[in-house]
Design an enzyme around this catalytic site. Sequence first.
Site, mmCIF file in Angstrom:
data_model
loop_
_atom_site.group_PDB
_atom_site.id
_atom_site.type_symbol
_atom_site.label_atom_id
_atom_site.label_comp_id
_atom_site.label_asym_id
_atom_site.label_seq_id
_atom_site.Cartn_x
_atom_site.Cartn_y
_atom_site.Cartn_z
ATOM 1 N N GLY A 11 0.823 -1.199 0.000
ATOM 2 C CA GLY A 11 0.000 0.000 0.000
ATOM 3 C C GLY A 11 0.857 1.249 0.000
ATOM 4 O O GLY A 11 0.532 2.254 0.641
ATOM 5 N N SER A 13 1.552 3.384 -2.376
ATOM 6 C CA SER A 13 1.314 4.384 -3.416
ATOM 7 C C SER A 13 0.681 5.666 -2.901
ATOM 8 O O SER A 13 0.739 6.703 -3.558
ATOM 9 C CB SER A 13 0.408 3.794 -4.509
ATOM 10 O OG SER A 13 -0.863 3.463 -3.961
ATOM 11 N N ARG A 14 0.078 5.609 -1.710
ATOM 12 C CA ARG A 14 -0.641 6.799 -1.236
ATOM 13 C C ARG A 14 -0.661 6.844 0.287
ATOM 14 O O ARG A 14 -0.297 5.893 0.959
ATOM 15 C CB ARG A 14 -2.066 6.818 -1.789
ATOM 16 C CG ARG A 14 -2.907 5.624 -1.400
ATOM 17 C CD ARG A 14 -4.155 5.466 -2.252
ATOM 18 N NE ARG A 14 -4.991 4.365 -1.766
ATOM 19 C CZ ARG A 14 -6.064 4.522 -1.001
ATOM 20 N NH1 ARG A 14 -6.439 5.732 -0.637
ATOM 21 N NH2 ARG A 14 -6.769 3.482 -0.590
ATOM 22 N N ASP A 60 -2.333 -7.653 -5.382
ATOM 23 C CA ASP A 60 -3.318 -7.707 -4.306
ATOM 24 C C ASP A 60 -2.675 -8.537 -3.203
ATOM 25 O O ASP A 60 -2.507 -9.753 -3.356
ATOM 26 C CB ASP A 60 -4.604 -8.361 -4.803
ATOM 27 C CG ASP A 60 -5.692 -8.424 -3.736
ATOM 28 O OD1 ASP A 60 -5.377 -8.222 -2.543
ATOM 29 O OD2 ASP A 60 -6.855 -8.701 -4.087
ATOM 30 N N ASN A 87 1.493 -2.341 5.389
ATOM 31 C CA ASN A 87 0.745 -1.099 5.568
ATOM 32 C C ASN A 87 -0.583 -1.080 4.810
ATOM 33 O O ASN A 87 -1.438 -0.248 5.099
ATOM 34 C CB ASN A 87 1.623 0.071 5.098
ATOM 35 C CG ASN A 87 0.834 1.341 4.880
ATOM 36 O OD1 ASN A 87 0.466 2.025 5.825
ATOM 37 N ND2 ASN A 87 0.540 1.663 3.619
ATOM 38 N N TYR A 158 -12.472 -2.860 11.369
ATOM 39 C CA TYR A 158 -11.092 -2.393 11.210
ATOM 40 C C TYR A 158 -10.305 -2.565 12.512
ATOM 41 O O TYR A 158 -9.202 -3.117 12.528
ATOM 42 C CB TYR A 158 -11.103 -0.916 10.794
ATOM 43 C CG TYR A 158 -9.743 -0.252 10.830
ATOM 44 C CD1 TYR A 158 -8.838 -0.411 9.782
ATOM 45 C CD2 TYR A 158 -9.360 0.535 11.923
ATOM 46 C CE1 TYR A 158 -7.583 0.196 9.821
ATOM 47 C CE2 TYR A 158 -8.112 1.142 11.961
ATOM 48 C CZ TYR A 158 -7.234 0.964 10.913
ATOM 49 O OH TYR A 158 -5.993 1.559 10.965
ATOM 50 N N ALA A 161 -9.556 -6.224 13.484
ATOM 51 C CA ALA A 161 -8.464 -6.809 12.690
ATOM 52 C C ALA A 161 -7.104 -6.305 13.178
ATOM 53 O O ALA A 161 -6.138 -7.065 13.267
ATOM 54 C CB ALA A 161 -8.660 -6.473 11.212
ATOM 55 N N LYS A 162 -7.027 -5.023 13.531
ATOM 56 C CA LYS A 162 -5.757 -4.473 14.013
ATOM 57 C C LYS A 162 -5.417 -5.001 15.406
ATOM 58 O O LYS A 162 -4.240 -5.166 15.747
ATOM 59 C CB LYS A 162 -5.815 -2.943 14.031
ATOM 60 C CG LYS A 162 -5.884 -2.307 12.649
ATOM 61 C CD LYS A 162 -4.644 -2.599 11.819
ATOM 62 C CE LYS A 162 -4.639 -1.804 10.523
ATOM 63 N NZ LYS A 162 -3.457 -2.095 9.684
#
Length: 252
Positions: A11, A13-14, A60, A87, A158, A161-162
Amino acid sequence: MKKQGTVLVTGGSRGLGAVIAKQFGEKGYQVIVNYFKSEQKASQVVEGIGKDHAVAIKADVRDKQQVEMMVEKAVKQFGPIDIIVNNALINFEFNPLTQGKVEDLTWENYNEQLEGTIQSSLNTIQAVLPEMKKNQYGRVINIGTNLFQNPVVPYHQYTTAKAALIGFTRNMAKELGAYNITVNMVSGGLLEKTDASAVTTPEVFEMIAASSALNRVTEPADLAEVVVFLGSESSRGVTGQNIVVDSGLTMN
């Protein structure tokens, strides 16, 4: 042992991932910028680092085969991967208005985030592990959140999961320590701003700043600098830890 080497940022790219990738690039690391949809942004990150020291590769990270192919391409270009930064964020934004209530949640909601967090991290570790074991060196940094300590907004799937990610991190640290591979987690607060927090209102950021010990909102660069430290030889004695970077909003 390598003090600097090759890092994979999923992840990358941004948002936070792009900041982490750029900071590793500034320190002289070779950077694999993983992306799934944001090809143009990934290319911009690579251009910012320099094409001799960075490459963008689509995958992916929930798909084991795609991750293995990505690692194979990266190794051909830069050699073995020394550092992984898990990330990637899958299909989630920090918008309290669109977060499902308890009665509306499904197991699919949870499973999507568990796959994006745990399955993807397992895939990247397994893909690079043979070389890390061979080289007796590795750094794995998983990106967490302070929300499971202080769920100001109940982002159920979310945050769950973290929370699972810290157990995953510590089990990996225990097993892989024998090979001089460290595994840590860095947990930020709400960052000002990333793509995921773009929908957050100024009032929320003001409230967070007022509640933090440093009276400020954490920025992506604050967290990225800790990630770069954990990727370095200087962090050799740190493993199995969850380092919270949120300007003192939560304290362990």
